[in-house]
Design an enzyme around this catalytic site. Structure first.
Site, mmCIF file in Angstrom:
data_model
loop_
_atom_site.group_PDB
_atom_site.id
_atom_site.type_symbol
_atom_site.label_atom_id
_atom_site.label_comp_id
_atom_site.label_asym_id
_atom_site.label_seq_id
_atom_site.Cartn_x
_atom_site.Cartn_y
_atom_site.Cartn_z
ATOM 1 N N TYR A 1 1.468 -5.516 -9.508
ATOM 2 C CA TYR A 1 2.081 -3.525 -8.909
ATOM 3 C C TYR A 1 2.208 -3.404 -10.042
ATOM 4 O O TYR A 1 3.406 -3.104 -10.767
ATOM 5 C CB TYR A 1 2.371 -3.654 -7.766
ATOM 6 C CG TYR A 1 3.221 -2.506 -7.129
ATOM 7 C CD1 TYR A 1 2.160 -1.857 -7.171
ATOM 8 C CD2 TYR A 1 4.705 -2.203 -7.768
ATOM 9 C CE1 TYR A 1 2.322 -0.675 -6.164
ATOM 10 C CE2 TYR A 1 5.316 -0.893 -6.744
ATOM 11 C CZ TYR A 1 4.103 -0.172 -6.384
ATOM 12 O OH TYR A 1 4.307 1.205 -5.755
ATOM 13 N N ASP B 1 4.735 -11.565 -4.880
ATOM 14 C CA ASP B 1 4.920 -10.719 -4.206
ATOM 15 C C ASP B 1 3.267 -10.935 -3.002
ATOM 16 O O ASP B 1 1.827 -10.575 -3.407
ATOM 17 C CB ASP B 1 3.928 -9.460 -5.232
ATOM 18 C CG ASP B 1 4.263 -8.182 -4.219
ATOM 19 O OD1 ASP B 1 3.363 -7.864 -3.089
ATOM 20 O OD2 ASP B 1 4.799 -7.389 -4.708
ATOM 21 N N LYS C 1 3.403 -1.424 3.009
ATOM 22 C CA LYS C 1 2.090 -1.619 3.597
ATOM 23 C C LYS C 1 2.277 -2.354 5.011
ATOM 24 O O LYS C 1 1.810 -1.576 5.671
ATOM 25 C CB LYS C 1 1.646 -1.944 2.190
ATOM 26 C CG LYS C 1 2.632 -2.082 0.695
ATOM 27 C CD LYS C 1 2.008 -0.399 1.123
ATOM 28 C CE LYS C 1 2.764 0.713 -0.384
ATOM 29 N NZ LYS C 1 2.882 -0.738 -1.770
HETATM 30 C C1 LIG Z 1 3.470 -0.836 -2.562
HETATM 31 C C2 LIG Z 1 4.124 -1.761 -3.288
HETATM 32 C C3 LIG Z 1 4.937 -2.841 -3.805
HETATM 33 C C4 LIG Z 1 6.272 -1.675 -3.462
HETATM 34 O O1 LIG Z 1 6.360 -1.492 -2.853
HETATM 35 P P1 LIG Z 1 7.862 0.542 -2.093
HETATM 36 O O2 LIG Z 1 7.967 -0.254 -0.819
HETATM 37 O O3 LIG Z 1 6.635 1.554 -2.736
HETATM 38 O O4 LIG Z 1 8.901 -0.161 -2.919
HETATM 39 C C5 LIG Z 1 5.607 -3.920 -4.253
HETATM 40 N N1 LIG Z 1 3.865 -4.281 -4.297
HETATM 41 C C6 LIG Z 1 2.769 -4.360 -3.698
HETATM 42 C C7 LIG Z 1 2.192 -5.364 -3.946
HETATM 43 C C8 LIG Z 1 2.818 -2.969 -3.957
HETATM 44 O O5 LIG Z 1 1.715 -2.624 -2.924
#
Ligand SMILES: *Cc1c(COP(=O)(O)O)cnc(C)c1O
Length: 382
Positions: free
Chosen positions: A107, A179, A204
């Site tokens: 990311y 992640d 998300k």
């Molecule tokens: C959006 C996202 C993040 C960061 O998250 P925020 O809530 O915007 O701080 C980290 N990893 C992935 C895979 C993401 O899609």
């Protein structure tokens, strides 16, 4: 860090979504968790000194218990954003002079945090292009403490073998971190595969309605203690109102993700056979290079896919009427984005070409609308 009701260990995912962690309403006997917005709690005759920044107030405990159960982990902490969760993990577990191994196609925000903040703090790192035994061994140094991956990855949905990563980490006494945002806990549980720490951007799929900025960490009792100790200093916990709203969103997580999986499979098959689509990247397609590993380690293939159109991608997006152009992902509504103009704008055309991202590539976050309407929308725009 009071434990909330753990629920029943044998419960299925949908039951966990509804019941695990819920705060019981002793006063009025309502069926949903009450909201406790207090930032001041009595300190006399209590076991814990409750304060939101200590991650130990009722709505934090409730939502954390649900997320931990969904990931089959021991404990969770919930943060004000995904980046706050990522920052807390890296900077709690690493110190100046330590070294960490990262997958290259992370990311964008994480990549940037590594190359700016970690560098500033004197933490060493190596990015590897492909996460296999050979590259991992080559990146290893005597100072290596942690290995960090993302699967499926953004935006080409590359699949990494999580068993391979966890075996490597155990063999070399490293902490393994994933992640897991793209998969969601419904489709992928890395902890039973031997991964130590699971991170989510709760913005998300966990939130799911494009209206909650949040993040979560799930791990063992021992590691959560280390992360919490530093997080109390960093700040960054999610507030009570948002914990409550996130808990409400999680009630429908399994339902939403199952519908999203089904829609994404249908749509990727439609796109795959379309003459005006040059390529489709979706781990559910047998043509995808990571399909076999995905089948082994995922319960569903998720709602993220990307594809290359043979015509002008911006014109194509402008013609869509149900699917919205938007930068985030994981909501109930379908959204589409151009990596060329957003996440991968900074690295330039040459940089994109190097990592296999065509300028005609579009990343699609499939929502829960009727698949037939989404397919009609795509078909008419093509
Ligand atoms: C959006 C996202 C993040 C960061 O998250 P925020 O809530 O915007 O701080 C980290 N990893 C992935 C895979 C993401 O899609």
């Amino acid at each position: 860090m009071e434990k909330s009701s753990d629920g029943n260990r044998n419960w299925g995912t949908s039951t966990i979504c509804i019941h695990t962690g819920a705060v019981s309403d002793q006063q009025h006997k309502g069926v949903v968790s009450p909201l406790y917005p207090a930032t001041a709690y009595n300190y006399l005759d209590v076991d814990i000194h409750a304060y939101p920044r200590y991650f130990n107030t009722p709505n934090m405990i409730a939502v954390s218990a649900k997320i931990a159960a969904l990931e089959k982990g021991e404990r969770a902490l919930v943060y004000g954003s995904g980046m706050a969760a990522i920052y807390a993990t890296l900077f709690s577990l690493l110190s100046p002079g330590d070294h960490a191994i990262f997958q290259n196609d992370l990311y964008g925000g994480t990549h940037h945090a590594v190359t700016s903040e970690m560098k500033r703090m004197g933490i060493l790192y190596t990015f590897i292009d492909s996460v296999d035994e050979e590259s991992l061994v080559a990146a290893l140094t005597p100072q290596t403490k942690l290995v960090y991956v993302e699967t499926p990855s953004n935006p080409l949905l590359k699949i990494i073998d999580l068993s391979l990563v966890s075996k490597f980490a155990r063999a070399h006494d490293l902490i393994s971190v994933i992640d897991n945002t793209f998969a969601s806990p419904i489709n992928q549980n890395p902890i039973p595969l031997g991964i130590d720490v699971v991170i989510h951007s709760g913005t998300k799929y966990l939130g799911g309605h494009s209206d909650i900025l949040s993040g979560a960490i799930v791990t063992s009792e021992a590691l959560i203690g280390r992360i919490r100790e530093h997080s109390v200093n960093f700040g960054g916990n999610l507030n009570a109102q948002m914990c409550h709203l996130l808990e409400r969103s999680l009630l429908t997580l399994a339902l939403r993700v199952r519908q999203i999986n089904q829609n994404a499979m249908e749509i990727s098959e439609f796109l795959y056979q379309h003459p005006k689509v040059d390529a489709v990247y979706y781990p559910g397609l047998s043509s995808h290079p990571g399909h076999d590993i995905a089948k082994r380690q995922m319960a569903g293939f998720g709602g993220m896919l990307s594809f290359e159109v043979s015509s002008d991608p911006d014109e194509f997006v402008r013609k869509l009427s149900v699917i919205r152009p938007a930068m985030s992902l994981g909501g109930v509504e379908s959204t589409i984005t151009s990596p060329r103009l957003t996440s991968h704008a900074k690295i330039g055309a040459e940089g994109r070409q190097k990592v296999g991202i065509s300028d005609n590539l579009l990343r699609f976050s499939v929502g829960i609308e009727d698949a037939a309407d989404l397919i009609r929308d795509l078909d008419s725009a093509l």
